[in-house]
Design an enzyme around this catalytic site. Structure first.
Site, PDB file in Angstrom:
ATOM      1  N   HIS A 261      74.699  56.469  -0.918  1.00  0.00           N
ATOM      2  CA  HIS A 261      74.875  55.114  -0.395  1.00  0.00           C
ATOM      3  C   HIS A 261      74.953  54.120  -1.535  1.00  0.00           C
ATOM      4  CE1 HIS A 261      74.900  52.070   2.699  1.00  0.00           C
ATOM      5  NE2 HIS A 261      73.962  51.396   2.074  1.00  0.00           N
TER       6      HIS A 261
ATOM      7  N   HIS B  50      76.801  50.130  -2.608  1.00  0.00           N
ATOM      8  CA  HIS B  50      77.656  48.951  -2.511  1.00  0.00           C
ATOM      9  C   HIS B  50      77.928  48.543  -3.954  1.00  0.00           C
ATOM     10  CE1 HIS B  50      76.812  48.601   1.783  1.00  0.00           C
ATOM     11  NE2 HIS B  50      75.517  48.622   1.523  1.00  0.00           N
TER      12      HIS B  50
ATOM     13  N   TYR C 115      82.982  47.381   2.827  1.00  0.00           N
ATOM     14  CA  TYR C 115      83.374  46.507   3.937  1.00  0.00           C
ATOM     15  C   TYR C 115      84.094  45.235   3.504  1.00  0.00           C
ATOM     16  CZ  TYR C 115      78.779  44.573   2.639  1.00  0.00           C
ATOM     17  OH  TYR C 115      77.704  44.077   1.940  1.00  0.00           O
TER      18      TYR C 115
ATOM     19  N   HIS D  60      78.894  49.353  10.189  1.00  0.00           N
ATOM     20  CA  HIS D  60      77.943  48.634   9.355  1.00  0.00           C
ATOM     21  C   HIS D  60      76.532  48.718   9.919  1.00  0.00           C
ATOM     22  CE1 HIS D  60      75.577  45.249   7.834  1.00  0.00           C
ATOM     23  NE2 HIS D  60      76.202  45.506   6.702  1.00  0.00           N
TER      24      HIS D  60
ATOM     25  N   ARG E 230      74.095  45.669  14.833  1.00  0.00           N
ATOM     26  CA  ARG E 230      74.292  44.235  15.030  1.00  0.00           C
ATOM     27  C   ARG E 230      75.715  43.800  14.692  1.00  0.00           C
ATOM     28  NH1 ARG E 230      71.313  44.599  10.217  1.00  0.00           N
ATOM     29  NH2 ARG E 230      72.290  43.469   8.478  1.00  0.00           N
TER      30      ARG E 230
ATOM     31  N   GLU F 203      66.955  49.002   9.255  1.00  0.00           N
ATOM     32  CA  GLU F 203      66.455  48.607   7.946  1.00  0.00           C
ATOM     33  C   GLU F 203      65.413  47.504   8.060  1.00  0.00           C
ATOM     34  OE1 GLU F 203      68.107  47.050   3.574  1.00  0.00           O
ATOM     35  OE2 GLU F 203      69.478  47.271   5.260  1.00  0.00           O
TER      36      GLU F 203
ATOM     37  N   HIS G 146      68.692  54.229   5.315  1.00  0.00           N
ATOM     38  CA  HIS G 146      67.377  53.582   5.356  1.00  0.00           C
ATOM     39  C   HIS G 146      66.504  54.200   6.445  1.00  0.00           C
ATOM     40  CE1 HIS G 146      68.906  50.774   2.498  1.00  0.00           C
ATOM     41  NE2 HIS G 146      69.750  50.206   3.363  1.00  0.00           N
TER      42      HIS G 146
ATOM     43  N   ASP H  62      72.250  52.266  -3.238  1.00  0.00           N
ATOM     44  CA  ASP H  62      72.469  51.104  -2.395  1.00  0.00           C
ATOM     45  C   ASP H  62      72.954  49.892  -3.194  1.00  0.00           C
ATOM     46  OD1 ASP H  62      72.559  49.298  -0.339  1.00  0.00           O
ATOM     47  OD2 ASP H  62      70.483  49.522   0.272  1.00  0.00           O
TER      48      ASP H  62
END
Length: 407
Positions: free
Chosen positions: A42, A44, A104, A186, A189, A215, A249, A300
């Site tokens: 994971h 970003h 994203y 994602h 939510r 998370e 997470h 992350d």
């Protein structure tokens, strides 16, 4: 290419004077203590631009997210390439051979599509330059919260509908040779339950599927209020939980959630350096493993890029939660750091290798099987990925990148 290893550490086994043959024209190499290269499930990449720049004001996850959105708003394909090149080179130098990029930031700042998928192409080019195996987790992101539209700062993340995202996803599959194209939601939510179900139906069933899960407690509270289910329950109803799924997470889970995830045989990406940095909380790694889930690790937000530290903190987090030591066996942690992670990313990194200095000030005297409890990325001496011995990152280039950011 033959690799002569004085000592090869495998889960549950240490081999001496091992010889490994790799399909590569490179010359033979002689190494000391060698371990399988690690998998980063994971990442970003652009979050690396926030390292060491967001702590003075305190706050919580939600405040940090505002600062992250500000950086995301400045990205263009060139800056994305530079940021990803920086962090992927650091990953390889630290011993990672594969990475799952949870991506994203698809469109320009106004939400308009790039005509040739330039953002995704930039990430692929950066991974190729660094020599890291890339699983691009192209992310569905449609909402700013339960029943809420995207915020202006989230507009470039969204594709307006599941159908438009699927159309773009299938286009990408033919445009990025050498990349494993996975998919991601994602979070619960950002994608409604019916949208998740539609996306699952529209994706091939052989691709890795990743999702942020529970998370933050606020996500759980809102999800229960909106759907009557926990986030894990929403994923289960949408058909999104299976052996190809990685939940990221998985920090705030009920006992029923743990059972559900274990029965589905999901992978779990624990990211303890990030979870600690953001104040997320301690996950239930041991409970999840006992239930049948497969533990992996990720960097992350790349506040730290060090697979040894991630593994160490998985174990230490479990100790803090339980008041006991030795929660995971060394074999379980080596597997979490390498083989399980590569499987979650659908990458074959069997012969990617890392030489570790077993006689540094940190590691001298360690039992080989417990080397991860003391070693650091700085102890990595040699990294072989895809049959190539990799060099050190370009620090001058990194400095120039941050001069540009400051400007």
């Amino acid at each position: 290419m033959r690799v002569f290893a004085k000592r090869l550490i495998l889960p549950g086994e240490v081999r001496h004077d091992a010889v490994l043959e790799i399909d590569s024209p490179a010359p033979d190499v002689r190494l000391g203590t060698v371990v399988p290269a690690f998998a980063n499930t994971h990442s970003h990449a652009f979050h690396r631009l926030l390292r060491g720049r967001t702590n003075a004001g305190g706050g919580d996850f939600w405040r940090w997210r505002t600062e992250m959105y500000a950086v995301a708003g400045r990205l263009d394909p060139d800056l994305m390439f530079e940021a990803a090149s920086l962090v992927y080179a650091e990953m390889v130098a630290a011993g990672y051979a594969s990475v799952g990029e949870f991506h994203y930031v698809h469109h320009d700042a106004g939400g308009r599509a790039y005509p040739k998928h330039e953002m995704e192409a930039a990430i692929a080019a950066a991974a190729h330059e660094a020599g890291i195996r890339l699983t691009l987790l192209d992310t569905l992101y449609l909402r700013g919260g339960f029943g809420r539209p995207l915020l202006p700062e989230q507009r470039r993340f969204g594709d307006a509908s599941v159908d438009r995202w699927l159309e773009r996803w299938h286009e990408l599959r033919s445009l990025l040779p050498g990349v494993v194209l996975g998919a991601a939601f994602h979070s619960v939510r950002a994608v409604a339950p019916d949208e998740m179900a539609a996306a699952v139906r529209g994706l091939p069933d052989d691709v890795p599927l990743h999702v942020h899960l529970s998370e933050q407690p606020a996500e759980n509270v809102e999800c229960l209020a909106a759907t009557g289910l926990t986030p894990t329950g929403v994923l289960e109803e949408a058909g999104a939980l299976s052996g190809r799924t990685t939940v990221v997470h998985a920090t705030h889970l009920t006992d029923d959630d743990v059972r559900t995830l274990g029965e589905a045989r999901v992978f779990v990406s624990m990211c303890p350096t990030t979870e600690g940095d953001l104040g997320d909380g301690l996950g239930r790694a041991r409970d999840l493993a006992d239930a049948g889930a497969r533990i992996t690790v990720g960097s992350d937000q790349n506040v730290t890029v060090d697979p040894f530290e991630e593994l160490r903190l998985v174990e230490r987090g479990a100790r803090l939660a339980s008041g006991r030591r030795g929660i995971f066996t060394p074999a379980e942690l080596w597997t979490a750091g390498a083989a399980a992670g590569h499987r979650a990313l659908q990458q074959d990194a069997t012969l990617d290798l890392v030489e570790v200095d077993a006689a540094s000030m940190r590691t001298v005297g360690c039992q080989p099987e417990e080397l991860f409890m003391a070693a650091a990325a700085a102890d990595v001496r040699t990294v072989i990925t895809q049959g190539v011995v990799r060099g050190a990152p370009d620090l001058d280039r990194a400095a120039r990148l941050f001069e540009r950011i400051a400007g």
